[in-house]
Design a protein around this motif. Sequence first.
Motif, short mmCIF file in Angstrom:
data_model
loop_
_atom_site.label_atom_id
_atom_site.label_comp_id
_atom_site.label_asym_id
_atom_site.label_seq_id
_atom_site.Cartn_x
_atom_site.Cartn_y
_atom_site.Cartn_z
N GLU A 102 0.83 -1.21 0.00
CA GLU A 102 0.00 0.00 0.00
C GLU A 102 0.87 1.27 0.00
O GLU A 102 0.53 2.26 -0.65
N ALA A 142 1.98 1.95 -3.52
CA ALA A 142 0.91 2.49 -4.36
C ALA A 142 0.64 3.96 -4.09
O ALA A 142 0.11 4.67 -4.96
N GLU A 143 1.02 4.44 -2.91
CA GLU A 143 0.69 5.81 -2.50
C GLU A 143 1.79 6.83 -2.76
O GLU A 143 1.57 8.03 -2.56
N SER A 177 4.60 6.99 -7.94
CA SER A 177 3.91 5.75 -8.30
C SER A 177 2.64 6.03 -9.08
O SER A 177 1.91 6.98 -8.77
N GLY A 227 0.22 4.15 -8.83
CA GLY A 227 -0.83 3.58 -8.00
C GLY A 227 -1.06 2.11 -8.24
O GLY A 227 -1.84 1.47 -7.52
N LYS A 228 -0.38 1.56 -9.25
CA LYS A 228 -0.52 0.14 -9.56
C LYS A 228 0.75 -0.60 -9.15
O LYS A 228 1.86 -0.19 -9.48
N LYS A 273 -4.59 -2.38 -1.17
CA LYS A 273 -4.93 -1.35 -2.15
C LYS A 273 -3.76 -1.17 -3.12
O LYS A 273 -2.61 -1.06 -2.72
N GLY A 274 -4.06 -1.14 -4.40
CA GLY A 274 -3.04 -0.91 -5.41
C GLY A 274 -2.50 -2.18 -6.04
O GLY A 274 -1.97 -2.14 -7.15
N SER A 301 -2.25 -5.08 -8.30
CA SER A 301 -2.94 -5.27 -9.57
C SER A 301 -2.67 -6.61 -10.23
O SER A 301 -3.47 -7.04 -11.07
#
Length: 568
Positions: free
Chosen positions: A131, A134-135, A139, A141-142, A164-165, A167
Amino acid sequence: MPNEIKDITTRDESSLPYIYEQNVSISLKDESGLVRVNVYRPKGSEKVPVLVTYGPYGKDIPYKDFHPQSYSEVNPEQRSEHSSWETPDPKYWTSQGYAVVRADERGTGQSVGKLDTMSRGTSEAFFDVVEWAAEQPWSSGKVGLLGISYYAGSQWRVAARQPKGLSCIIPWEGMSDYYRDRCRHGGILANSFIKFWWDRQVGDLSEEELIQNRQDQTIDNAENKFRDDLYYASKEYSMSDIQVPLLSVANWGGILLHLRGNVEGWTQAGSELKYLRFIAGRHDLPFYYSEEVEIQRSFLDAFLKDDDRAGWSTGKAPKVDILLRKGDVGFNNAEAEKTFPRRIEHEWPIARTQYTKFYLTSTNELSTHASIEKKSTKISYAALGTIENPSLIQFKTAPFEKETEITGHIVTHLNVSMSANPGSTTPQDLDLFVTLRHISPAGKEVFYTGTAGDPVPLCKGWLRVSMRRVNEKHARHREYLPHRDYCSSDVLPVLPGEVYPVDVEVWPTNVVVEKGGRIVLEVSSGDTQGSGIFLHNSVVDRSVERFDGMNHVHFGIGENHVTLPIIS
């Protein structure tokens, strides 16, 4: 003296073709420690997808120092100053528009906290790292996961937590079931690899601090025997919770680690888009072959960059890509193994599989015809042996009349008993070790490349007879893969002289047997040729007091057979 824990961030924007940040700190949300990562990312202001690895081997130890011989054989296009064992090379991947985040697992290297590898807490820390990646402002986000062995096995667990993030994932030779794939094969402790692996962990604490801040796997696995023991139970998770696209890469030669987990991980994952690819070769090298890197990049581009050249995101890519081991090309020969052909399938197991019983006979044959034994008899062998001096019995097929492909799961059904040696203690249990071997038309055994480049047979299987109970009502039970819970409540008695019909799970395999070739089924007293560093020789787990005696396979009171997956 232990290494000093360093809380620094360094950047080098001139001598490297990418930005390098060392020891970036990530505070864990549960306040259980601090994870430090190295970040390698392309220069420029464009936001990029991130490849994350999280493991215990030391993010700052160069591949060339960790395993010099292996590093010297890696594809030169995948070697650089910041190459690290079993992880994607930063120089290559940053040149392809990816950032690479390499984390020291909590309690190893530069990361602070309790070391408890493959535990729930470890997965939760990995979750936080994903996470965080991704933040970051650089990034997209993926996040994708890519790595070998430990860096693959940990992917299943964190993906099931759905950070989260995240993929997509590529677990490359990574076991998915801690108990069944790695620690206790058929209920038998796989002690030698656990010790070998544990001794390679990298920590920057003193020995006194390590004792206080780590769970020692060599001790924990010896002291805990069942999946409902808290130690093992804390490492369980639901594979169906994995929802992201995945590419599971299984090595046919990983007959004592990872192979089963890659197949079952793929089978049980809840992902709508999931792909299974089989390879051969040594554990460390194929990940870096140019053609395999291109497969990785194609898959990652599809889900992290929306650049799908092969139909991964639409399900048009090959669902199951099988490498066919045909002919005797030798072992530990990468170029020769590249001559093995490939074939695309739409499912696993292959729908047209003909599960065919080969019956064991009291004359040591494997026959497709069930022979009627006119009287009860048995073949015996010593219950305990060593890798150097095993006690075993073998059953051999007649020469195959035509080329025959065997691909899939295998079960061996045996009627077994045990008895005491004169003047010795009374045995209380029985361990079964099963090996499948391939004999060429010339009468020579065909060996394949094992994990460390050693020669290995087709496959192996194990069972502690006191753990023989099968849960046929479990959703994961299949005729070709019996499901055992391996719980403390499953223990059944094993008494001298009593005959027990048992099904032994043998790990999946592939071979194309030429006309005139043979298959040999071996039942032994312990580990035999091909076991390498994956021995089951604990004097506590397999004590003389509990296991010494004679083992017997009985005929005339029930069928003994091995069910082979023949592909029509």
